[in-house]
Enzyme design. Structure first.
Site, PDB file in Angstrom:
ATOM      1  N   ARG A 349       9.907 -48.967 -30.053  1.00  0.00           N
ATOM      2  CA  ARG A 349       9.375 -50.334 -30.111  1.00  0.00           C
ATOM      3  C   ARG A 349       9.113 -50.758 -31.554  1.00  0.00           C
ATOM      4  O   ARG A 349       9.290 -51.929 -31.897  1.00  0.00           O
ATOM      5  CB  ARG A 349       8.107 -50.455 -29.269  1.00  0.00           C
ATOM      6  CG  ARG A 349       7.637 -51.889 -29.078  1.00  0.00           C
ATOM      7  CD  ARG A 349       6.542 -51.982 -28.054  1.00  0.00           C
ATOM      8  NE  ARG A 349       7.037 -51.982 -26.697  1.00  0.00           N
ATOM      9  CZ  ARG A 349       7.254 -53.088 -25.972  1.00  0.00           C
ATOM     10  NH1 ARG A 349       7.052 -54.277 -26.515  1.00  0.00           N
ATOM     11  NH2 ARG A 349       7.672 -53.008 -24.735  1.00  0.00           N
ATOM     12  N   GLU A 751      -0.818 -57.803 -25.508  1.00  0.00           N
ATOM     13  CA  GLU A 751      -0.530 -57.172 -26.791  1.00  0.00           C
ATOM     14  C   GLU A 751      -0.190 -58.134 -27.933  1.00  0.00           C
ATOM     15  O   GLU A 751      -0.632 -57.905 -29.077  1.00  0.00           O
ATOM     16  CB  GLU A 751       0.614 -56.172 -26.623  1.00  0.00           C
ATOM     17  CG  GLU A 751       0.260 -54.999 -25.735  1.00  0.00           C
ATOM     18  CD  GLU A 751       1.441 -54.081 -25.509  1.00  0.00           C
ATOM     19  OE1 GLU A 751       1.295 -52.870 -25.706  1.00  0.00           O
ATOM     20  OE2 GLU A 751       2.518 -54.576 -25.135  1.00  0.00           O
TER      21      GLU A 751
END
Length: 801
Positions: A349, A751
């Site tokens: 990620r 997030e």
């Protein structure tokens, strides 16, 4: 029902569900009324479903569950060495301590001594070798929590010390990794770096972060009949805990039930790391055949558990005279800790977010997960995305100062385009780009240009106190980057009094997931929110669930619950249509009312009649995110269903003689699509901003030369408090509609907001740069503690002298 509907029914004589009093009334009139007047159940601000319980102190967390008779308490005996062989363990004093019932070691584990979520390299209890200070070696079970903790300190362990690796740089130099390196390349980066008009290179240090959930790790295990185990656990991933407990006991998964009503925060720290505590509690409960609770002290919790991965970056960048990037190469090295845990997906990620919101025509990214003799780092809000994006923002901030332009203008020139320059390095086309409009709105509403000039004027007249200002954008991908995790299930029950019970696979950690799911179900059934209740997450109700992580909780579980509720509504509509002799598609639900032609019923009455007619009033729902595909070996594909966007403008005041700073004002504009609950979403944005600011400014993890984490308590680890919030904090939601078919076209909000306070860090850097006439790039590390700010200020002064 609302007052308008009640008055409407009284006027027509239908308040009791009977026939209308007026001759010209028809079911179509009430159906039109429902469409026009029924209060919406989604898209409105509703309080958190447990807010009143939180305020009253009556919300039940795992430690609040009434203890069964005979409950014992466990504590962990931990390593005092960073890397060593265990020569011998003397536990006689531990066993003889007051209240001690048993002491368990790795030899007592009947199944597999491992709780690694992906790679099996993470022992529950160390046996031959310890790999970090704080690693659990044995479990003490005693009559009380204090007795167990005191006894655990009495062990005499003889170690043979081995050379430790204590930093990601040292791991990289030694070629010590928990996983094979990852490499992504597009175009000809080396060739274009050589041809660029301007070329720069640098080194960036970015620290980790402790999750610092308010409720610590805890598990309560109770043996059940016929070799069963019920585990209450504060966890974001009940299914993984179910699997881990089954493996440690050598059982089948169906023998283990894991339940979690709510957590007092998780932030990723309870995704995989709760497994060790669940397994130890279950092991003791099985061995002694009695209930066992394991609740580590906060210091022990912080010593044992992993944190956000800290990163070091070495980069080279080539750009034109205006600051447009032509090529970039970056080497990322993370501190994985002693085992793999989730370091692979975190690095993936980070690689997929290195671009942040910017087009990179030629790029090379090399990622290394350094194996160190420290806690095994794990998931944390953003899951590597913040680390990758931070490096790109740092590079652009440097470029802007190098070419003498406003950093916002340089950032704008490098943004992804709408129809061109819109393919990411990992091959996904950016189809929903709204960052240009969002930045336009924020620049205007924050009065950025005028305030930037004002900071320059202030600094010219102030030799010690310096102001800085910065705007940074965010593009954040939403979905698990392992495709099969993007699925969810739910159960919806309609009882014959019209009340509704919902169970889904997500976990509530304060983020409002249950509130949003309840709103979705209420909307789908056309009933008031008060009719809907969401129960504890339970592996015996919805099986094979994914973690509540990657910001997907509402996206996945909301869709699954919607699917289940829709099936029930369609059955009820068909039943009502048969009663009224109309087409089911004409039946209307809203405000606790159902209209089918001339038939008008309250929802509870329809549920009662449907039950008598043997209509199924419960259903399961399922959802799998579409369009996703990913080749991990090539780091190519479509790992994200969509992107969430945002931007923030921050202004700070820095004391260049002490290194202290204050955030004066923050303006935030964030994209959550069509918000399901604006109040909850704004709260998530505010919380994410402050948490991210803490990561980048005050929260410093420090290990001493022996590998012991010295910042392992609130007294030594500084999280932001209410005093760190700016006096002016303007947070707005960007009006948008998700281009993809997410739950009611909303977007995830967990997030992405954590990246918004990049603007705070770069505003600090802007203030420090004023000491050198804005011509010198301050070598400011993150977190930008007072010490780091002072070091950067001294470096700028020396360079300018």
């Amino acid at each position: 029902m609302n007052k308008q509907t009640e008055a409407f029914l009284l006027d027509t004589g239908a308040a009791d569900g009977g026939a209308p009093a007026t001759a010209d009334f028809s079911g179509r009139d009430l159906a039109a009324h429902i469409a026009a007047e029924a209060p919406p159940q989604i898209g409105v601000s509703r309080p958190h479903e447990s807010a009143h319980l939180h305020v009253a102190g009556t919300a039940t967390y795992t430690d609040d569950i009434p203890e069964l008779a005979g409950t014992l308490h466990a504590a962990l005996g931990m390593s005092a060495r960073a890397h060593a062989r265990i020569r011998s363990i003397a536990l006689d004093k531990v066993r003889a301590a007051p209240g001690v019932v048993a002491v368990l070691t790795a030899k007592d584990i009947p199944g597999v001594n491992d709780c690694g979520p992906i790679i099996h390299d993470d022992p529950i209890l160390a046996s031959d070798t310890v790999q970090f200070v704080g690693q659990p070696i044995f479990v003490v079970v005693a009559s009380s929590h204090d007795a167990a903790r005191r006894a655990a300190r009495l062990a005499a362990i003889d170690y043979e010390d081995l050379p430790p690796i204590l930093s990601p740089q040292a791991a990289h130099e030694a070629g010590s990794y928990v996983l094979p390196p990852m490499h992504l390349e597009r175009g000809q980066p080396r060739e274009h770096l050589g041809k660029a008009a301007h070329r720069d290179k640098g080194h960036i240090r970015l620290g980790g972060q402790e999750q610092f959930y308010l409720e610590g790790q805890i598990a309560y295990a109770v043996p059940k009949e016929n070799d069963g185990m019920h585990v209450w656990c504060s966890t974001q991933h009940p299914t993984e805990m179910q699997h881990a407990v089954a493996h440690v006991l050598g059982w089948q998964v169906h023998q283990v039930l894991v339940e979690c009503r709510r957590m007092g925060g998780g932030f990723g720290g309870k995704e995989s790391q709760s497994a060790l505590f669940a397994c130890c509690a279950a092991l003791a409960a099985w061995k002694l055949m009695c209930p066992v609770k394991l609740r580590p002290d906060r210091d022990d919790d912080m010593m044992i558990t992993g944190k956000r991965h800290d990163f070091v970056f070495d980069y080279e960048v080539g750009h034109d005279p205006q600051g447009r990037i032509e090529a970039v190469a970056v080497e990322m090295v993370s501190r994985a800790g002693f085992s793999a845990d989730l370091s692979g997906p975190v690095m993936t990620r980070a690689i997929c977010h290195f671009d942040n919101a910017y087009w990179l025509p030629h790029v090379q990214i090399d990622g290394y997960c350094g194996k160190t003799n420290t806690q095994s780092n794990t998931a944390f809000r953003g899951f590597g995305g913040p680390q990758g994006a931070f490096a790109m923002e740092y590079i652009l901030d440097n470029i802007a100062r190098t070419v003498g332009r406003d950093a916002l203008d340089v950032r704008r020139d490098n943004l992804y385009g709408k129809t061109e320059r819109n393919v990411t390095p990992y091959g996904q086309t950016v189809e929903d780009n709204v960052i240009h409009e969002l930045l336009d709105q924020l620049e205007a509403s924050s009065d950025y240009r005028a305030r930037r000039e004002a900071t320059r004027a202030f600094n010219a007249a102030s030799p010690v106190l310096k102001k800085g200002i910065a705007i940074t954008p965010v593009k954040f991908g939403i979905s698990f980057n392992v495709a099969h995790f993007n699925q969810a299930g739910a159960l919806v029950h309609v009882y014959n009094d019209g009340s509704v019970l919902v169970n889904h696979g997500g976990t509530e950690m304060g983020q409002g997931l249950n509130t949003k799911v309840a709103m979705v179900v209420a909307h789908e059934l056309g009933i008031r929110l008060e009719r809907v209740r969401v129960t504890a997450t339970d592996t015996s109700k919805v099986a094979n669930t994914s973690a509540t992580a990657a910001s997907t909780g509402t996206d996945l579980n909301g869709k699954a619950a919607q699917d289940a509720a829709r099936q029930i509504r369609e059955r009820l509509a068909a039943f009502a249509a048969r009663q009224a002799g109309v087409d089911p598609s004409t039946v209307r639900f809203g405000d606790d009312l159902v209209v089918a032609g001339e038939l008008r019923l309250r929802f509870d009455e329809l549920a009662r009649q449907a039950y008598v007619a043997r209509v199924q009033l419960w259903s399961d729902g399922f959802y799998a995110t579409p369009k996703l595909h990913w080749d991990q070996s090539k780091l190519q594909g479509r790992p994200f269903y969509y992107y969430a966007y945002g931007a923030a403008c921050s202004e700070v005041l820095v004391d260049t003689l002490t290194g202290e700073f204050r955030l004066l004002r923050a303006d935030v504009l964030h994209d959550v699509g069509r918000s399901l609950n604006p109040a909850i979403d704004i709260g998530q944005v505010e919380g994410g901003f402050i948490q991210g600011m803490g990561w980048l400014t005050t929260e410093e993890l420090w290990w001493n030369k022996d590998g012991k984490l010295m910042t392992h308590a609130p007294s030594t680890y500084k999280i932001p408090t209410v005093n760190d919030c700016p006096e002016v904090f303007n947070v707005r939601l960007f009006e948008n509609r998700n281009a993809e078919d997410s739950i009611h076209r909303s977007k995830a909000v967990g997030e992405p907001p954590l990246l918004l306070p990049f603007s705070v860090f770069f505003a600090i850097r802007d203030a420090v740069a004023s000491l050198g006439g804005y011509r010198i790039n301050p070598p400011l590390d993150a977190p930008a503690t007072a010490e780091a700010i002072l070091n950067a200020a001294d470096a700028v002064r020396q360079a300018a002298a």
